[in-house]
Design an enzyme around this catalytic site. Structure first.
Site, PDB file in Angstrom:
ATOM      1  N   ASP A   1     125.235  74.554  94.502  1.00 28.21           N
ATOM      2  CA  ASP A   1     126.470  74.198  95.206  1.00 28.21           C
ATOM      3  C   ASP A   1     127.488  73.661  94.211  1.00 28.21           C
ATOM      4  OD1 ASP A   1     125.994  74.656  98.073  1.00 28.21           O
ATOM      5  OD2 ASP A   1     124.375  73.204  97.800  1.00 28.21           O
TER       6      ASP A   1
ATOM      7  N   HIS B   1     127.263  79.029  95.168  1.00 29.12           N
ATOM      8  CA  HIS B   1     128.203  78.834  96.277  1.00 29.12           C
ATOM      9  C   HIS B   1     129.397  78.045  95.751  1.00 29.12           C
ATOM     10  CE1 HIS B   1     128.876  76.489 100.315  1.00 29.12           C
ATOM     11  NE2 HIS B   1     129.910  77.271 100.015  1.00 29.12           N
TER      12      HIS B   1
ATOM     13  N   MET C   1     131.158  72.153  93.611  1.00 26.67           N
ATOM     14  CA  MET C   1     132.246  71.462  94.308  1.00 26.67           C
ATOM     15  C   MET C   1     133.210  70.874  93.287  1.00 26.67           C
ATOM     16  SD  MET C   1     130.022  69.373  97.159  1.00 26.67           S
ATOM     17  CE  MET C   1     128.522  70.053  97.864  1.00 26.67           C
TER      18      MET C   1
ATOM     19  N   SER D   1     118.321  73.923  97.367  1.00 22.65           N
ATOM     20  CA  SER D   1     119.615  73.595  96.766  1.00 22.65           C
ATOM     21  C   SER D   1     119.449  72.462  95.761  1.00 22.65           C
ATOM     22  CB  SER D   1     120.610  73.166  97.851  1.00 22.65           C
ATOM     23  OG  SER D   1     121.772  72.619  97.256  1.00 22.65           O
TER      24      SER D   1
ATOM     25  N   ASP E   1     123.528  77.024 105.429  1.00 25.36           N
ATOM     26  CA  ASP E   1     123.473  75.893 104.499  1.00 25.36           C
ATOM     27  C   ASP E   1     123.936  74.643 105.238  1.00 25.36           C
ATOM     28  OD1 ASP E   1     123.619  74.091 102.417  1.00 25.36           O
ATOM     29  OD2 ASP E   1     124.990  75.281 101.189  1.00 25.36           O
TER      30      ASP E   1
ATOM     31  N   MET F   1     128.211  77.989 107.070  1.00 21.99           N
ATOM     32  CA  MET F   1     128.016  76.556 106.886  1.00 21.99           C
ATOM     33  C   MET F   1     127.608  75.933 108.214  1.00 21.99           C
ATOM     34  SD  MET F   1     128.347  75.956 103.717  1.00 21.99           S
ATOM     35  CE  MET F   1     128.165  74.178 103.870  1.00 21.99           C
TER      36      MET F   1
ATOM     37  N   HIS G   1     119.508  77.732  94.856  1.00 19.12           N
ATOM     38  CA  HIS G   1     120.891  77.649  95.334  1.00 19.12           C
ATOM     39  C   HIS G   1     121.656  76.576  94.550  1.00 19.12           C
ATOM     40  CE1 HIS G   1     123.983  78.233  98.465  1.00 19.12           C
ATOM     41  NE2 HIS G   1     124.197  76.925  98.363  1.00 19.12           N
TER      42      HIS G   1
ATOM     43  N   MET H   1     132.487  76.094  96.243  1.00 16.66           N
ATOM     44  CA  MET H   1     133.330  75.293  97.139  1.00 16.66           C
ATOM     45  C   MET H   1     134.451  74.705  96.290  1.00 16.66           C
ATOM     46  SD  MET H   1     130.444  73.421  99.497  1.00 16.66           S
ATOM     47  CE  MET H   1     129.061  73.572  98.361  1.00 16.66           C
TER      48      MET H   1
END
Length: 217
Positions: free
Chosen positions: A34, A65, A36, A7, A174, A136, A32, A67
């Protein structure tokens, strides 16, 4: 053999190209990302620009991913940026079937994410439509957290659900993945391990990636 997905949340963004290449040298399988937004989770990270940069750096699958609130608004932007897998949270999406189909229309594999307090069974009615289930194993929002122990039971529930429905989705976790937690999670049935600080905070990124890779052979 399970896959390792470093990640870049934990990477040094001033030297992202080298960091990704060092992970690749250690045997990384996916990269990966992330995303946010400071609303769905209490942190702000990357957007489509960084995903696009990662896409240019690596030939590995780019696993995004989301979020974020209202992820449907941004599916096209992340698909255009080069996402191979695009995952949304079951807690955030109202019309999940529609969102999954839209992700596929955009040429990406469709993933669904469940938070630690969300029952794995919440994906029951879309399990046969998705390519990826991301469980998660920490509460989302920050890197470097400890693995939540009951995640093992949740992984086993996902494996049983997949077998019962004869579905084909991959199971990814994750959060808190390191050389201690990865072994039991692999035994429980995980296909893809997202690892951030365990890789990018290590003194030797290549060696840290290779060590995790060897543990899930």
């Amino acid at each position: 053999m399970a896959l390792i997905a470093p990640s870049i949340l934990s990477a040094d963004f001033t030297n992202l190209s080298q960091q990704i290449r060092l992970a690749e040298m250690g045997g990384a399988d996916w990269i990966h990302c992330d995303v946010m937004d400071g609303h769905f989770v209490p942190n702000i990270t990357i957007g489509p620009v960084i995903v696009k940069a990662a896409r240019k750096i690596t030939k590995l699958p780019v696993d995004v991913h989301l979020m974020i609130e209202n992820p449907d608004k941004y599916l096209e932007a992340f698909a255009d940026a080069g996402a191979d897998y695009l995952s949304v949270h079951v807690e955030e999406v109202v019309h999940l079937n529609r969102t999954i189909e839209r992700i596929k229309e955009l040429g990406c594999k469709a993933g669904v994410v469940v938070n630690p307090a969300t029952p794995v069974n919440s994906i029951l009615d879309i399990a046969e439509s998705i390519n990826l289930l991301l469980i998660m194993t920490v509460n989302p929002g920050f890197g470097g957290q400890k693995f939540i122990p009951n995640s093992i039971r949740r992984i086993e529930e996902a494996v049983n659900l997949r077998e019962r429905l004869k579905a084909s989705f991959l199971i990814e976790i994750d959060g808190g993945v390191n050389k201690e937690t990865i072994i039991e999670a692999k035994k429980a049935g995980v296909d893809i391990f997202v690892a951030g600080s365990a890789i990018f905070d290590a003194d030797n990124i290549t060696a840290a990636t290779a060590e995790l890779k060897n543990l899930v052979k």
